[in-house]
Write a protein that holds these residues in place. Sequence first.
Motif, PDB file in Angstrom:
ATOM      1  N   MET A   1       0.837  -1.174   0.000  1.00 17.51           N
ATOM      2  CA  MET A   1       0.000   0.000   0.000  1.00 17.51           C
ATOM      3  C   MET A   1       0.884   1.241   0.000  1.00 17.51           C
ATOM      4  N   ARG A  24      -0.510   1.872  -8.304  1.00  8.92           N
ATOM      5  CA  ARG A  24      -1.660   1.126  -8.840  1.00  8.92           C
ATOM      6  C   ARG A  24      -1.227   0.174  -9.939  1.00  8.92           C
ATOM      7  N   ALA A  29      -2.631  -0.805  -3.419  1.00 14.35           N
ATOM      8  CA  ALA A  29      -3.689   0.141  -3.083  1.00 14.35           C
ATOM      9  C   ALA A  29      -3.041   1.462  -2.682  1.00 14.35           C
ATOM     10  N   HIS A  31      -3.751   5.039  -0.421  1.00 17.13           N
ATOM     11  CA  HIS A  31      -4.543   5.681   0.636  1.00 17.13           C
ATOM     12  C   HIS A  31      -4.043   7.115   0.783  1.00 17.13           C
ATOM     13  N   LEU A  41     -11.187  15.253  -1.595  1.00 15.72           N
ATOM     14  CA  LEU A  41     -11.808  13.973  -1.901  1.00 15.72           C
ATOM     15  C   LEU A  41     -11.765  13.704  -3.405  1.00 15.72           C
ATOM     16  N   GLN A  45      -9.794  10.717  -5.433  1.00 16.19           N
ATOM     17  CA  GLN A  45     -10.430   9.897  -6.470  1.00 16.19           C
ATOM     18  C   GLN A  45      -9.614   9.947  -7.760  1.00 16.19           C
ATOM     19  N   CYS A  49      -7.077   6.636  -5.435  1.00 16.87           N
ATOM     20  CA  CYS A  49      -6.989   6.131  -4.064  1.00 16.87           C
ATOM     21  C   CYS A  49      -8.136   5.168  -3.781  1.00 16.87           C
ATOM     22  N   ALA A  50      -7.800   4.076  -3.139  1.00 11.77           N
ATOM     23  CA  ALA A  50      -8.801   3.090  -2.734  1.00 11.77           C
ATOM     24  C   ALA A  50      -9.455   3.502  -1.426  1.00 11.77           C
ATOM     25  N   SER A  51      -8.773   4.343  -0.655  1.00 12.79           N
ATOM     26  CA  SER A  51      -9.301   4.769   0.632  1.00 12.79           C
ATOM     27  C   SER A  51      -8.689   6.110   1.016  1.00 12.79           C
ATOM     28  N   CYS A  52      -9.332   6.756   1.989  1.00 13.59           N
ATOM     29  CA  CYS A  52      -8.815   8.007   2.526  1.00 13.59           C
ATOM     30  C   CYS A  52      -9.339   8.159   3.946  1.00 13.59           C
ATOM     31  N   ASP A  53      -8.781   9.106   4.679  1.00 16.80           N
ATOM     32  CA  ASP A  53      -9.263   9.368   6.029  1.00 16.80           C
ATOM     33  C   ASP A  53      -9.219  10.864   6.290  1.00 16.80           C
ATOM     34  N   MET A  72     -19.761  12.193  -1.666  1.00 17.64           N
ATOM     35  CA  MET A  72     -19.561  10.818  -2.127  1.00 17.64           C
ATOM     36  C   MET A  72     -20.457  10.527  -3.334  1.00 17.64           C
TER      37      MET A  72
END
Length: 86
Positions: A1, A24, A29, A31, A41, A45, A49-53, A72
């Motif tokens: 990752m 990728r 992945a 993040h 955000l 995208q 990114c597969a995820s974010c916080d 979203m």
Amino acid sequence: MLFLAGSTEWKTSPAAHRLAVEARERGLAVHMGRVNSRRRLRIAQAFGCASCDGTYLAFGPDTNLPRLLAWMNELHTTPTLFGDEA
């Protein structure tokens, strides 16, 4: 990752985007940390990114949850910043 962290300038830079693309392509992945705005955000995208916080929801959840859900939904109906598939 691959974890994209650090300053906003770094995380949203062309160099960080290239690293995300490379990760990728290698099957990793990606993040992104500290994603607390619609703009960030969308950048996450666009970078694939597969995820974010982030802490956006923690501050004023009654107000910010509807906003976050709308962001979203936008991600699924709006082209990405760089034109590549997220």
